[in-house]
Motif scaffolding. Structure first.
Motif, PDB file in Angstrom:
ATOM      1  N   UNK A   1       0.809  -1.229   0.000  1.00  0.00           N
ATOM      2  CA  UNK A   1       0.000   0.000   0.000  1.00  0.00           C
ATOM      3  C   UNK A   1       0.839   1.274   0.000  1.00  0.00           C
ATOM      4  N   UNK A   2       2.037   1.231   0.581  1.00  0.00           N
ATOM      5  CA  UNK A   2       2.885   2.424   0.581  1.00  0.00           C
ATOM      6  C   UNK A   2       3.346   2.763  -0.834  1.00  0.00           C
ATOM      7  N   UNK A   3       3.736   1.748  -1.583  1.00  0.00           N
ATOM      8  CA  UNK A   3       4.146   1.982  -2.967  1.00  0.00           C
ATOM      9  C   UNK A   3       2.969   2.480  -3.795  1.00  0.00           C
ATOM     10  N   UNK A   4       1.830   1.843  -3.616  1.00  0.00           N
ATOM     11  CA  UNK A   4       0.649   2.247  -4.378  1.00  0.00           C
ATOM     12  C   UNK A   4       0.276   3.686  -4.055  1.00  0.00           C
ATOM     13  N   UNK A   5       0.378   4.068  -2.789  1.00  0.00           N
ATOM     14  CA  UNK A   5       0.091   5.451  -2.405  1.00  0.00           C
ATOM     15  C   UNK A   5       1.030   6.416  -3.125  1.00  0.00           C
ATOM     16  N   UNK A   6       2.318   6.114  -3.143  1.00  0.00           N
ATOM     17  CA  UNK A   6       3.297   6.978  -3.814  1.00  0.00           C
ATOM     18  C   UNK A   6       3.003   7.083  -5.309  1.00  0.00           C
ATOM     19  N   UNK A   7       2.737   5.951  -5.944  1.00  0.00           N
ATOM     20  CA  UNK A   7       2.435   5.958  -7.374  1.00  0.00           C
ATOM     21  C   UNK A   7       1.180   6.769  -7.660  1.00  0.00           C
ATOM     22  N   UNK A   8       0.143   6.569  -6.863  1.00  0.00           N
ATOM     23  CA  UNK A   8      -1.109   7.301  -7.061  1.00  0.00           C
ATOM     24  C   UNK A   8      -0.907   8.803  -6.861  1.00  0.00           C
TER      25      UNK A   8
ATOM     26  N   UNK B   1       6.119  15.824  -5.467  1.00  0.00           N
ATOM     27  CA  UNK B   1       6.609  14.900  -6.478  1.00  0.00           C
ATOM     28  C   UNK B   1       7.963  14.336  -6.051  1.00  0.00           C
ATOM     29  N   UNK B   2       8.866  15.204  -5.637  1.00  0.00           N
ATOM     30  CA  UNK B   2      10.188  14.765  -5.193  1.00  0.00           C
ATOM     31  C   UNK B   2      10.120  13.855  -3.981  1.00  0.00           C
ATOM     32  N   UNK B   3       9.266  14.183  -3.037  1.00  0.00           N
ATOM     33  CA  UNK B   3       9.121  13.340  -1.850  1.00  0.00           C
ATOM     34  C   UNK B   3       8.669  11.942  -2.238  1.00  0.00           C
ATOM     35  N   UNK B   4       7.642  11.848  -3.076  1.00  0.00           N
ATOM     36  CA  UNK B   4       7.096  10.549  -3.437  1.00  0.00           C
ATOM     37  C   UNK B   4       8.061   9.742  -4.305  1.00  0.00           C
ATOM     38  N   UNK B   5       8.819  10.399  -5.161  1.00  0.00           N
ATOM     39  CA  UNK B   5       9.845   9.685  -5.921  1.00  0.00           C
ATOM     40  C   UNK B   5      10.935   9.162  -4.987  1.00  0.00           C
ATOM     41  N   UNK B   6      11.344   9.974  -4.026  1.00  0.00           N
ATOM     42  CA  UNK B   6      12.336   9.529  -3.052  1.00  0.00           C
ATOM     43  C   UNK B   6      11.838   8.376  -2.211  1.00  0.00           C
ATOM     44  N   UNK B   7      10.594   8.435  -1.826  1.00  0.00           N
ATOM     45  CA  UNK B   7       9.997   7.355  -1.031  1.00  0.00           C
ATOM     46  C   UNK B   7       9.959   6.054  -1.829  1.00  0.00           C
TER      47      UNK B   7
ATOM     48  N   UNK C   1       5.498   8.939 -15.456  1.00  0.00           N
ATOM     49  CA  UNK C   1       4.600   8.338 -14.463  1.00  0.00           C
ATOM     50  C   UNK C   1       4.181   6.936 -14.893  1.00  0.00           C
ATOM     51  N   UNK C   2       3.850   6.777 -16.166  1.00  0.00           N
ATOM     52  CA  UNK C   2       3.466   5.457 -16.685  1.00  0.00           C
ATOM     53  C   UNK C   2       4.641   4.490 -16.569  1.00  0.00           C
ATOM     54  N   UNK C   3       5.822   4.939 -16.946  1.00  0.00           N
ATOM     55  CA  UNK C   3       7.009   4.077 -16.883  1.00  0.00           C
ATOM     56  C   UNK C   3       7.366   3.723 -15.441  1.00  0.00           C
ATOM     57  N   UNK C   4       7.230   4.666 -14.536  1.00  0.00           N
ATOM     58  CA  UNK C   4       7.524   4.397 -13.134  1.00  0.00           C
ATOM     59  C   UNK C   4       6.574   3.343 -12.577  1.00  0.00           C
ATOM     60  N   UNK C   5       5.289   3.476 -12.870  1.00  0.00           N
ATOM     61  CA  UNK C   5       4.325   2.468 -12.413  1.00  0.00           C
ATOM     62  C   UNK C   5       4.675   1.102 -13.009  1.00  0.00           C
ATOM     63  N   UNK C   6       4.996   1.077 -14.293  1.00  0.00           N
ATOM     64  CA  UNK C   6       5.339  -0.187 -14.947  1.00  0.00           C
ATOM     65  C   UNK C   6       6.544  -0.839 -14.277  1.00  0.00           C
ATOM     66  N   UNK C   7       7.571  -0.041 -13.985  1.00  0.00           N
ATOM     67  CA  UNK C   7       8.776  -0.571 -13.341  1.00  0.00           C
ATOM     68  C   UNK C   7       8.468  -1.127 -11.955  1.00  0.00           C
ATOM     69  N   UNK C   8       7.722  -0.398 -11.166  1.00  0.00           N
ATOM     70  CA  UNK C   8       7.422  -0.817  -9.798  1.00  0.00           C
ATOM     71  C   UNK C   8       6.533  -2.063  -9.806  1.00  0.00           C
ATOM     72  N   UNK C   9       5.533  -2.083 -10.668  1.00  0.00           N
ATOM     73  CA  UNK C   9       4.660  -3.251 -10.729  1.00  0.00           C
ATOM     74  C   UNK C   9       5.395  -4.472 -11.258  1.00  0.00           C
ATOM     75  N   UNK C  10       6.274  -4.273 -12.221  1.00  0.00           N
ATOM     76  CA  UNK C  10       7.070  -5.367 -12.763  1.00  0.00           C
ATOM     77  C   UNK C  10       8.002  -5.935 -11.694  1.00  0.00           C
ATOM     78  N   UNK C  11       8.581  -5.060 -10.927  1.00  0.00           N
ATOM     79  CA  UNK C  11       9.473  -5.460  -9.847  1.00  0.00           C
ATOM     80  C   UNK C  11       8.737  -6.330  -8.833  1.00  0.00           C
TER      81      UNK C  11
END
Length: 91
Positions: free
Chosen positions: A4-11, A30-36, A68-78
């Motif tokens: 849920x923490x990752x999903x919150x950051x992505x959202x 934006x910077x905070x959530x990318x860092x998180x 944003x799309x690529x970041x979600x794809x990377x995190x979900x793929x991971x």
């Protein structure tokens, strides 16, 4: 995605980009959530800072949306392939 923490950051990242507000507050959020996300995944700067630096500094909304799309794809793929660096045993 099960974290849920990752999903919150992505959202939050997606919401900031969709809103298009180029205020100082939006940029800081934006910077905070990318860092998180960097911390939560253990992937470091590359996908969460370096890839966003140019689009964010120019507030290029089409490039930010692609990032944003690529970041979600990377995190979900991971998460899907189990190669989550944050879950690796620490030495």
């Amino acid at each position: 995605m099960s974290d849920p923490d990752r999903e919150h950051c992505l959202a939050k990242i997606e919401a900031i980009v969709a809103d298009g507000d180029d205020s100082r507050r939006a940029l800081l959020q934006l910077g905070y959530n990318l860092g998180r996300l960097s911390e939560l995944t253990g992937l470091g700067r590359g996908p969460f800072w370096d890839a966003w630096k140019e689009p964010a500094s120019a507030w290029d909304l089409p490039a930010l949306a692609r990032a944003a799309v690529e970041t979600r794809r990377q995190v979900e793929s991971l998460a899907a392939d189990g190669s989550d660096a944050s879950q690796a045993p620490r030495e």
